[in-house]
Each structure stands twice: as C-alpha cells, then as structure tokens.
Scaffold this motif. Structure first.
Motif, PDB file in Angstrom:
ATOM      1  N   LYS A 108       0.820  -1.213   0.000  1.00 25.23           N
ATOM      2  CA  LYS A 108       0.000   0.000   0.000  1.00 25.23           C
ATOM      3  C   LYS A 108       0.855   1.264   0.000  1.00 25.23           C
ATOM      4  O   LYS A 108       0.436   2.291  -0.508  1.00 25.23           O
ATOM      5  N   ARG A 109       2.073   1.157   0.560  1.00 27.49           N
ATOM      6  CA  ARG A 109       2.937   2.346   0.602  1.00 27.49           C
ATOM      7  C   ARG A 109       3.326   2.777  -0.816  1.00 27.49           C
ATOM      8  O   ARG A 109       3.440   3.965  -1.100  1.00 27.49           O
ATOM      9  N   TRP A 129       0.285   4.553  -2.285  1.00 27.63           N
ATOM     10  CA  TRP A 129       0.200   5.908  -1.714  1.00 27.63           C
ATOM     11  C   TRP A 129       1.322   6.792  -2.258  1.00 27.63           C
ATOM     12  O   TRP A 129       1.101   7.988  -2.506  1.00 27.63           O
TER      13      TRP A 129
END
Lengths: 166, 196
Positions: free
Chosen positions: A80-81, A84
């Motif tokens: 997810k980083r 993002w």
C-alpha cells in the motif's frame, strides 16, 4: 401465467402473489394442471445426475497440485505504501503545476486586453526541461528498470531452485 | 478423506500446509465442475483437462478465497467460467458456432437414439440430459448452475457477473426452451412423464 408459476415454484414470488396463486390453484383446474406440469419438470431437473470425469481425475489434480504451492493472497503482495507513494507523486505534480501556473498570472491586467490573464511570453519550458534534467530523469529510470529486472530474475531463479513457483 | 469436514475447514487445513486435504474438495466438487465445463466444452477429453486446470487454479489462489463472505462453490464456479472462456478464446471457438456444433451433434445422436428409444426406452434423466445438450451454451449453463450446482440466482449472478433479475428471466426462458426441445425430440417420453 408461467412466469408467475415459476416464481412460485422457485420461492421468489411476493406474499401477495403467493396468496393469489394459492387461491388460483384451489379454484382453477387448468391452472393447477399447468402447475403440476411445471413442478414435475422442476423436480426432474433437480434429480438429474451429474457427469463424472475419469477415475484418475482426483489423482491427476493432486499430482499437478504437488508441483505448486498456495500463492500469497493478492492483498498481501500489494504494497500500500507504493500505491500511496504513486498517488502522492501525482498530487505533488498537479499541485506544483497549479502553483507555477498561478505564478504566471498577471493579476493587474485590465479587463478586455487579454482573454487569459497569463503572460505567455514568460512561459519558457526550456528553462525547466534542460538537457541536464532530461539526462538525470532518464538515468533514474534506467537504474530503476535494472533494479526491478534484477529483483524479478532473482525471484525466478529462487523459485526454480526450490521447485515451487510461489 | 475429510468427508465430514466443511469446505472452510478443509480450506483452513490446506492453507495450514496440509496439501493432501485439497483432495477432499476435489472429490466433493469434481462432478459439478466437470458437468459445468461440459456445457462449454463438449469434448470430454478437453473438458476434463480444463476441469483439472480449474482445480489447480483454485488451489494456487486459495488464499484469495474469503470463506466468511462467500461460498466456496460459488468462487469455484467463477473460476470454471473464466477458465472455460479463456480455453475457448485460445482455441478461437466462437460460442455461437459451438452451440450450432453441439446442437447438430446432439441431433445426430438423437436421431439414432430415438429409433432405439421406442425399443429400449430411455430413463427420464437421460432424456433430460440430452435435451439440455440441445440448448444453447447460455441456457444449458444457467440450468446446470441452478439445478445441478444448486446455486441461487444471486450466486449465479456473482459467477456470471449478471443481475439476478435478468437471470430470473433467462432461467424462465431456458426452462421454456427446454420443454420445447423435449416436446419436439422426446414426445413419447414427455407424455409418459406427464402421465406419471
């Protein structure tokens, strides 16, 4: 009529429709006969035997399955980083472009002199997109590409060594 | 082997490292998967290969199955549908031509079958199976999923990515066409069924 009866047989008719059909079934012989006919087909369809594969089917599947492992859940290998990070990059780019665009606006321009109150002459892309920047950008991309390619090939090699493609 | 265990219990065992436990799921669903596959791929040999592939895919991506929100069978039949369509795409088989081919093949066997029919008589189930084979892939598939695979219209909607209300209408029409096929090709059998 048939559609109503099928809904009744499938148990998806509304309460009102259900009571109406039950009344008709009690009073109308033709309706009752149609119901019996459809119900007969419905019951018969429910009893139809399934096709069977060969005797070795389970064995074949298990032999095939033995070559693999259960893959990680999709949600686990999506970082997810990174998502993002990509989103942040685009937001920053859009923000920077807007700030730069507003900085070019001639706020003192008199109405009627120009449709767009921006001094286009000030816009000099060559100041930003210089050869140095393009070279740096290209170099970063090449390094990133080589790094990802190396990771991919290393993973493939590790899979071959263990005999599992997880 | 694992016969008393629920699907989710078997899946937990497989995910816990007991690969052999998966055989329980294969045995439980192989007939369903094979029957649905045959609706798309009439050749038994190809269908068996595809059905095998379905189970291998199910095994590999078992971690992606969420037992708390869905039935294993519904998830498995979604894999069946996508694997069959991908197989047909690879073989470049047009679904319409597949339907035609299957109908003609079934009609041929029916012609010879009907002659024998009067002598030996066919079981109701055999008649029904042959009539289903005469339907288009879409009609045969929806009937198979609803009756044989015991999926609700909502679950079939998930498998085929179609609205359940649309499926309700399609199911009605499929049953209607099935009756027409039976009346056309098996008039004697239909009469005897009605008399029973």
């Amino acid at each position: 009529m048939e559609e109503r009866l099928w809904n009744y047989i499938d148990g998806v008719s509304s309460e009102d429709e259900k009571s109406l059909i039950e009344k008709l079934l009690a009073s109308d012989a033709a309706f009752r006969a149609k119901y019996q006919e459809l119900l007969g087909l419905h019951q018969l369809l429910g009893k139809v035997e399934l096709e069977e594969p060969s005797m070795r089917f389970t064995l074949n599947v298990m032999e095939e399955v033995a070559k693999y492992g259960v893959a990680k859940a999709t949600g686990k290998y999506i970082n997810k980083r990174i998502i993002w990070g990509i989103a942040a990059f685009f937001f920053i780019m859009i923000g920077a472009m807007l700030v730069y665009g507003f900085s070019l606006v001639n706020w003192h321009a008199t109405p009627g002199t120009s449709i767009i109150p921006i001094d286009i002459k000030k816009w000099e892309p060559s100041k930003i997109v210089t050869n140095t920047y393009v070279n740096i950008f290209m170099m970063v991309n090449i390094v990133l590409f080589l790094y990802l390619l190396d990771r991919y090939l290393s993973r493939k090699r590790a899979e071959r060594m263990t005999g599992h493609s997880v | 082997m694992n016969t008393g265990l629920s699907d989710n219990e078997i899946i937990s065992k497989v995910l816990g490292g007991d690969q052999q436990a998966f055989a329980g799921l294969v045995k439980r669903y192989q007939n369903y998967v094979f029957t649905i596959t045959l609706r798309y791929i009439p050749s038994r040999e190809d269908a068996e290969e595809v059905a095998q592939d379905v189970f291998v895919k199910a095994f590999r991506f078992l971690s992606d199955f969420h037992g708390e929100t869905a039935k294993f069978s519904t998830w498995l039949y979604t894999i069946v549908t996508s694997t069959c369509l991908s197989f047909l795409r690879k073989k470049k088989v047009n679904l319409q031509s597949l339907d035609d081919e299957r109908v003609f093949a079934s009609a041929d066997t029916l012609d010879s079958g009907l002659r024998a029919n009067t002598i030996e008589g066919k079981s109701k189930q055999k008649v029904l199976n042959e009539a289903i084979n005469l339907l288009s892939t879409d009609d045969a598939q929806i009937i198979t999923l609803f009756y044989k695979a015991e999926q609700t219209l909502e679950e079939i909607g998930q498998i085929l990515h179609t609205d359940p209300n649309t499926l309700k209408v399609r199911l009605h029409r499929a049953r209607q066409r099935l009756r027409e096929k039976m009346e056309k090709h098996f008039p004697e059998e239909v009469k005897s069924m009605q008399a029973d």
